[in-house]
Design a protein around this motif. Sequence first.
Motif, PDB file in Angstrom:
ATOM      1  N   TYR A  30       2.380  47.882   9.930  1.00  0.00           N
ATOM      2  CA  TYR A  30       0.936  47.758  10.077  1.00  0.00           C
ATOM      3  C   TYR A  30       0.220  48.924   9.405  1.00  0.00           C
ATOM      4  O   TYR A  30      -0.770  48.750   8.688  1.00  0.00           O
ATOM      5  CB  TYR A  30       0.544  47.674  11.551  1.00  0.00           C
ATOM      6  N   HIS A  34      -2.481  48.761   6.513  1.00  0.00           N
ATOM      7  CA  HIS A  34      -3.877  48.972   6.904  1.00  0.00           C
ATOM      8  C   HIS A  34      -4.254  50.439   7.035  1.00  0.00           C
ATOM      9  O   HIS A  34      -5.421  50.769   7.217  1.00  0.00           O
ATOM     10  CB  HIS A  34      -4.159  48.263   8.235  1.00  0.00           C
ATOM     11  N   SER A  41      -7.674  49.895  18.413  1.00  0.00           N
ATOM     12  CA  SER A  41      -7.769  48.577  17.771  1.00  0.00           C
ATOM     13  C   SER A  41      -6.520  48.297  16.940  1.00  0.00           C
ATOM     14  O   SER A  41      -6.102  47.147  16.802  1.00  0.00           O
ATOM     15  CB  SER A  41      -9.019  48.511  16.897  1.00  0.00           C
ATOM     16  N   LEU A  42      -5.946  49.356  16.409  1.00  0.00           N
ATOM     17  CA  LEU A  42      -4.686  49.188  15.657  1.00  0.00           C
ATOM     18  C   LEU A  42      -3.603  48.593  16.552  1.00  0.00           C
ATOM     19  O   LEU A  42      -2.897  47.659  16.165  1.00  0.00           O
ATOM     20  CB  LEU A  42      -4.239  50.544  15.125  1.00  0.00           C
ATOM     21  N   LYS A  44      -3.932  46.788  19.178  1.00  0.00           N
ATOM     22  CA  LYS A  44      -4.215  45.382  19.480  1.00  0.00           C
ATOM     23  C   LYS A  44      -3.947  44.501  18.256  1.00  0.00           C
ATOM     24  O   LYS A  44      -3.306  43.461  18.349  1.00  0.00           O
ATOM     25  CB  LYS A  44      -5.671  45.232  19.928  1.00  0.00           C
ATOM     26  N   SER A  45      -4.483  44.952  17.115  1.00  0.00           N
ATOM     27  CA  SER A  45      -4.354  44.138  15.908  1.00  0.00           C
ATOM     28  C   SER A  45      -2.898  43.952  15.502  1.00  0.00           C
ATOM     29  O   SER A  45      -2.510  42.897  15.001  1.00  0.00           O
ATOM     30  CB  SER A  45      -5.120  44.800  14.759  1.00  0.00           C
TER      31      SER A  45
END
Length: 201
Positions: A30, A34, A41-42, A44-45
């Motif tokens: 991830y 990104h 938020s990372l 969660k995403s």
Amino acid sequence: MDKKPCNSSQDAEVRKGPWTMEEDLILINYIANHGEGVWNSLAKSAGLKRTGKSCRLRWLNYLRPDLRRGNITPEEQLLIMELHAKWGNRWSKIAKHLPGRTDNEIKNYWRTRIQKHMKQADQNNFQQQSSSQITDQASTSQAPGMIHEPMEIYSSPSNQGHQNLEPFPNTCLPSTAIDQSSCDNYWSMEELWSMQLLNGD
DNA sequence: AAGAGATACAACCGCACAAGC
DNA sequence: GGCTTGTGCGGTTGTATCTCT
């Protein structure tokens, strides 16, 4: 440590304890795609059932590609001691001067290795001292437990109340240390070396 | 060989601070 | 200016591994 998920409440969604290889891979992938940052938020995403703090810690302390694994070198050890003498427990600040090392790593290293040596030196001096001071003890205000806290004696500018303890009265305590309450440097490297902290292993 | 104790390391917690709203 | 959220830091704890008896 590993808290098993409960069958209710949102806390059940948050994993704790050791990271699995799968979680590591998810996080690495991830971040590779990104970038890091905005950890909540990372998490969660990325689909990780971890807190943002946990992800950040895992990345910074273990997964970062620029981390140096392996033993602390004598040069690094020397630098750690020098910087700790200068700044105290400012681990992140110290870590910035040791590329590839984390504050957590340095902190652990200090606590497990260097503090151990100091404690041993402390005890040796206490034994030497005890025979000569045993008759004087009644006249001092020294708490019995103080001898077990060499770190406070060593580094903390906020512990000037301990300055009469002299944990290393014979060889280790610098002659000017007690008068350096307004100085950032507590012990010089020469003095630290004289304590033979670096010769143990 | 087994158990106890010591050690090293990973991870969590609580607090403080900064940025955004 | 106050509140909320995110981040960073230092301290502490849990546990796997190693060493000693």
